[in-house]
Design an enzyme around this catalytic site. Structure first.
Site, PDB file in Angstrom:
ATOM      1  N   GLU B 162     -18.761 -52.891 153.830  1.00  0.00           N
ATOM      2  CA  GLU B 162     -18.458 -51.831 154.791  1.00  0.00           C
ATOM      3  C   GLU B 162     -18.149 -52.436 156.157  1.00  0.00           C
ATOM      4  OE1 GLU B 162     -20.754 -52.188 157.264  1.00  0.00           O
ATOM      5  OE2 GLU B 162     -21.744 -53.572 155.869  1.00  0.00           O
ATOM      6  N   GLU B 305     -19.628 -56.260 155.578  1.00  0.00           N
ATOM      7  CA  GLU B 305     -18.279 -56.545 155.047  1.00  0.00           C
ATOM      8  C   GLU B 305     -18.314 -57.138 153.638  1.00  0.00           C
ATOM      9  OE1 GLU B 305     -16.075 -59.287 157.454  1.00  0.00           O
ATOM     10  OE2 GLU B 305     -16.192 -58.082 159.259  1.00  0.00           O
TER      11      GLU B 305
END
Lengths: 337, 337
Positions: B162, B305
């Site tokens: 994310e 991420e």
């Protein structure tokens, strides 16, 4: 160590498109390698593994779960590609040099193995010194020469590994002598001794210390009396690697004993060391503390053979490629904090 | 989970030429994957990364060091290959699907990005629910569908990641509600808040909990009120992955919140999870405890991420290749202990 290159690498990390420091120890890996290699583009490649196989006289004291002939059997297994380190070395595309430094029985010529035999194993440290002065000198020299050969072939990272039934015992004895700690603190199960076995092993270590550990003995003499061909060759390799500016990735319990000896002989060697993993062998923690080392991985490994070092290599690569290829805030047009 | 395959993998590990258990958690990785994949030859490949990018209404409360436009800028950076996860995904040869789930400003078509916008960011959880029921349903469905697509393309391992300024705040709020812990315990610096910033952020979390956390709300309603599009899509992906038998590699703080929600909705999902790393974000430890998880890596990562997940992939590969290729005691003619 090139402190300017390390500072430049740190500055670059701080400009990459991520919160400052958010890649943690991956940043640290790239920065330390940059400082050792004096470059903006650090890399562990090519990786060179030196695999030192030898027998240990102290095995006759029953300090291992495995029979002594396993050293010879494992030499063949490593050379034929069946051992853990063989599979890992292939997987990480590392060049591995395998040495017979003195297995009890001379195997004769073996494909992929360098025969540099110093004798049919070391002396039994519970009763006699591990090595003669000549054997020690030759073991150190084998390590030194191997590093020079590695550099001739452009190695950028050195890993030493070892295989030899009984070799946690000399490693433990050496660590006790160098760290001035009791055998009961540093002695562990090695390949899998039970509580009684560990206790017997600690007694063997204590006997060796009684016989050999004298305040007047420096690290070289302790290495000769308490060490092994594997530990001595690794010590020579580490000292030479530091002299020639080759980064060292320290493997597990036995190789950490060599790292301890090397830094006692020449404290500057420490700057060239990265520490791959914390071994499940309980005494390893004390060695790491003495070396002021905070190993990167904690995966309960306790195999040796350079397998801990090999396991870290993909993460060193990841750290280096991220360092080289990530965009900076400027390049990506990303606002800073 | 195929317990027979896991038991067979354990039996094979015990026959490989090494002291039993001496590869520690590398053995565990291979055995767990073998059980999930129902095979003697576990593998993480192909690896699929789902990257969920979205904005969070709560960012207006000043809970991040970075301005909100960074979400959009980072979407472009991830898509163009400049972000940490972009470099890592290429390095580990993973397929990454990047989603715009609702950035404040619609970027229009962006190469390598799927536009599945649910709105211009979530609601500000300090004042209103994060999502409508429709938005939540669609977010869950985006995750589910993405997993089905991944399986159609033969993925063997799922990692959700994310990016979204402010998203440690909803993750913290959700974790507080699900674990019944105080904001002061779970709130951390995220991208780098100072002590004062963390304190302000904890107050925002407390306000959100006051408004939304009621004993009668189950995990789905808490997700709707306190979560984010990223957390919801990951939750949907995890539940679907478990239903379809796809192993899940859980990334850092925000994705662990999704893992918590998913296991509260369906406890069976836990069996399909591997945990990549312990985040430097202090509250992560509590999430891991609640999930009975012992993450493999501790490298002080705090980026998200999917970078923590990506970092573990080379070690999963190493574990699997060692499992498949090492020789057994019989094959190598090595004596057992």
């Amino acid at each position: 160590i090139d402190h300017q290159a390390a500072a430049a690498a740190q500055a670059r990390q701080d400009k990459l498109t991520k919160p400052r420091g958010s890649l943690g120890r991956l940043e640290e890996m790239a920065i330390r390698l940059a400082g050792m290699q004096g470059t903006d583009a650090p890399t562990p490649d090519p990786v060179r593994i030196l695999q030192f196989v030898s027998d240990h006289g102290v095995a006759v004291e029953g300090v291992s779960c495995f029979p002594r002939e396993v050293t010879l059997q494992m030499l063949h297994n490593i050379a034929r590609g069946g051992a853990a380190v063989s599979v890992m070395a292939e997987a990480i595309d590392a060049v591995m040099e395998i040495f017979d430094l003195g297995i009890a029985t001379d195997p004769g010529p073996v494909a992929n193995v360098r025969s540099e035999r110093l004798g049919p194993g070391t002396g039994n440290i519970a009763r006699e010194p591990a090595m003669t002065e000549d054997q020690l000198a030759r073991a150190l020299d084998i390590g030194r020469t191997a590093v020079e050969r590695a550099l001739d072939e452009d190695a950028r990272l050195l890993i030493c590994g070892e295989m030899g039934i009984g070799n946690t015992t000399p490693a433990t004895a050496l660590a006790c002598a160098l760290l001035d700690l009791e055998p009961s603190i540093l002695t562990g199960p090695g390949t899998g001794l039970d509580r009684q076995g560990v206790s017997r092993k600690a007694q063997v270590v204590a006997a060796a210390l009684n016989l050999h550990a004298r305040p007047e003995h420096g690290p070289v003499e302790l290495l000769r009396r308490l060490g092994g061909f594997d530990i001595a060759a690794s010590t020579g390799a580490f000292i030479r690697a530091a002299q020639l500016g080759l980064p060292i990735l320290v493997d597990g319990f036995i190789i950490s004993a060599a790292a301890l000896v090397a830094t006692r002989i020449n404290p500057g060697v420490r700057d060239w060391m990265l520490f791959s993993h914390g071994s499940a062998e309980p005494g390893h923690r004390h060695m790491m503390e003495a070396l002021d080392a905070d190993p990167y991985l904690h995966l309960r490994l306790r195999l040796g053979e350079a397998t801990g070092g090999a396991t870290l290599v993909p993460l060193l690569r990841m750290a280096c490629v991220v360092h080289r290829k990530m965009a900076t805030f400027d390049e990506a047009g990303v606002s800073e904090a």
